[in-house]
Design an enzyme around this catalytic site. Structure first.
Site, short mmCIF file in Angstrom:
data_model
loop_
_atom_site.label_atom_id
_atom_site.label_comp_id
_atom_site.label_asym_id
_atom_site.label_seq_id
_atom_site.Cartn_x
_atom_site.Cartn_y
_atom_site.Cartn_z
N ASP A 215 31.08 -1.62 -18.26
CA ASP A 215 30.73 -2.70 -17.33
C ASP A 215 31.66 -3.88 -17.60
O ASP A 215 32.27 -3.97 -18.67
CB ASP A 215 29.26 -3.11 -17.49
CG ASP A 215 28.70 -3.73 -16.22
OD1 ASP A 215 29.49 -3.98 -15.28
OD2 ASP A 215 27.48 -3.97 -16.16
N CYS B 296 33.14 -19.88 -20.94
CA CYS B 296 31.84 -19.18 -21.01
C CYS B 296 31.80 -18.22 -22.20
O CYS B 296 30.74 -17.75 -22.57
CB CYS B 296 31.50 -18.49 -19.69
SG CYS B 296 32.81 -17.53 -19.01
N CYS C 245 32.88 -19.27 -4.21
CA CYS C 245 32.81 -19.28 -2.75
C CYS C 245 34.18 -18.84 -2.29
O CYS C 245 35.08 -18.64 -3.10
CB CYS C 245 32.55 -20.68 -2.19
SG CYS C 245 30.91 -21.35 -2.58
#
Ligand code: SF4
Length: 472
Positions: free
Chosen positions: A357, A447, A2
């Site tokens: 990417d 991650c 956010c």
């Protein structure tokens, strides 16, 4: 993810306009909803809605607001549904009226425990949003317990586990604080007639801020008519002996804007270095290096410069679709890919292409792009990824919710290569992060490696906490 913003002006003025500007330049951090809370006399007023900053905070709305202190938020949903009530800021009512508001960026991993504890002591929560919990905890401490801001936030640091870069508003002050690990970025700067707090420095640029500095992990900044006061409670024991921060490395790879400076580095330089390192993994010639725009542009540029293969913008992105990864529903995500990218006609025919990417999360987007470029006539497509395989979910504010959704958790690299229909696939190596930053131990890379810095090193336990959170 956010984005947050806070403005403090010494005189009544255009704090709401400045919040709108800074949220607009942080729109990439969340597109689902946004809002503003601003001081009006001795009360705080709130306006928020679903949609983009320019839609929700319209010119007509802003011209009717005169305020000197305000906070704002752009939301990208991770916890809680995609509803208006879960959007931020949160206004907190007391017996004296609405005199507090809060906006926060990040996720708490012990949300459910804290929520139950708050309910046990009679604090009512109307949303499933971490920001509301942070705000209500602080208001409870300020109204009923220590009644002093620094002590209340220091107490919060000891019990709130996870990521939170937070702005807190009262009629006479603006407060900013960041969790002890500093997962999400947060900055303080001087603007004409006052001060600003933002998630990224690109927002500071728009505000023409000077003397911009990062608010440190576990730092509390209080901006009032006395100026800026900074407090740094001792939190070494909270880092469980790690003694390190845990800045989100994905902010550098993908989320932050390339014109921002975060965690001590220019984001675009960091991405170019990734590309340069990726290029050293190869020893072949190709006709062109193509980024999947926009977040891979600098990675591809770095690759091209290092390898000597020409950089080309072979894929054109429709900027009005938004970021596919940010869309919360899979069906929208799929539809967005077709609308978002289009290959240049008569460009790819017979070419050997290096397609760059930033990451592969689900693999579905990249598979469609590879097919699209093959359909446009490419002879070979060699996919290079600017991050290691994403194998583990994030619990600190990024929407990668389950192991099953992560293609690298389900397949080997060679299986993914086949799945996305590439001629070859290589990822950035986890061990090469040390070539990018002075101290890789100051970064969260969970991650990629499952080494969760907060809450537990046992990922099963974190998963259980997370599941409980979902069940509230
Ligand atoms: S788990 Fe990944 S996305 Fe989440 S904070 Fe750590 S590095 Fe960032």
């Amino acid at each position: 993810m956010c984005g947050i913003a806070g403005i403090f002006l010494s005189k009544e003025g255009n704090a709401a306009d400045l919040i709108s500007l800074s949220l607009f330049s942080q729109q990439h951090r969340g597109q689902e909803s946004c809002g503003i809370a601003y001081v009006d006399g001795d009360r705080i007023k709130l306006h928020k809605g679903m949609g983009l900053v320019k839609e929700v905070l319209s010119v007509d709305l802003l011209k009717g607001i005169k305020s000197r202190i305000a906070i704002g938020h752009v939301r990208y949903p991770t916890q809680g549904g995609t509803t208006l009530e879960n959007s931020q800021p949160h206004l907190i009512e007391t017996l004296r009226g609405p005199i507090y508001a809060v906006s926060s960026n990040g996720d708490l991993i012990n949300y459910h425990i804290l929520r139950k504890e708050m309910e046990r002591i009679g604090v009512y929560l109307s949303t499933k949003n971490d920001g509301e919990l942070i705000g209500k905890f602080l208001v409870h401490r300020l109204e009923k317990v220590e009644r002093e801001m620094v002590r209340a936030i220091s107490e919060l640091f000891t019990v709130f586990l996870g990521a939170y870069s937070t702005v807190f508003l009262q009629p006479d002050l603006l407060v900013g604080f960041r969790d002890p690990f500093g997962f999400r970025p947060m900055f303080l700067g001087e603007i004409e007639g006052g001060y600003a707090i933002t998630s990224e420095t690109c927002a500071m640029d728009v505000l023409r801020a000077k003397n911009v500095r990062e608010i440190e992990p576990a730092e509390i900044v209080i901006v009032s008519d006395r100026g800026v006061e900074s407090f740094r409670p001792n939190v070494k024991n909270l880092r469980k002996g790690r003694g390190h921060f845990a800045h989100c490395i994905f902010e550098m790879i993908y989320f932050a804007r390339p014109d921002s400076y975060i965690f001590g580095e220019y984001v675009y330089k960091f991405r170019k270095k990734i590309g340069e390192i990726l290029a050293t993994y190869d020893d072949f010639k190709a006709d062109c290096v193509i980024p999947v725009p926009d977040s891979s542009n600098f990675i591809a540029q770095g690759y091209a410069e290092k390898s000597g293969i020409p950089f080309e913008m072979g894929l054109i992105r429709n900027h009005y679709v938004g970021r596919t990864f940010i869309k919360p529903i899979q069906s929208f995500r799929d539809e967005s890919v077709k609308q978002k990218f289009n290959p240049l006609k008569d460009f790819f025919k017979g070419k050997k292409v290096v397609l760059v990417d930033d990451s592969i999360v689900r693999g579905t987007t990249l598979r469609k792009i590879v097919r699209m470029i093959k359909g446009a006539g490419a002879r070979e497509i060699h996919v290079r990824i600017g991050s290691p395989p994403v194998k583990f979910p994030c619990y600190y504010g990024i929407d990668t919710p389950t192991f099953e959704e992560l293609v690298a958790n389900q397949m080997s690299v060679s299986d993914i290569e086949r799945y996305i229909e590439a001629d070859s696939l290589k990822y950035f190596k986890r061990e090469d992060f040390k070539l990018l930053v002075p101290n890789v131990n100051d970064f969260c890379c969970a991650c990629f490696d499952g080494n969760y810095p907060v809450g537990s090193v046992d990922k099963k336990e974190v998963e259980e906490l997370r599941n409980l959170k979902h069940s509230i």
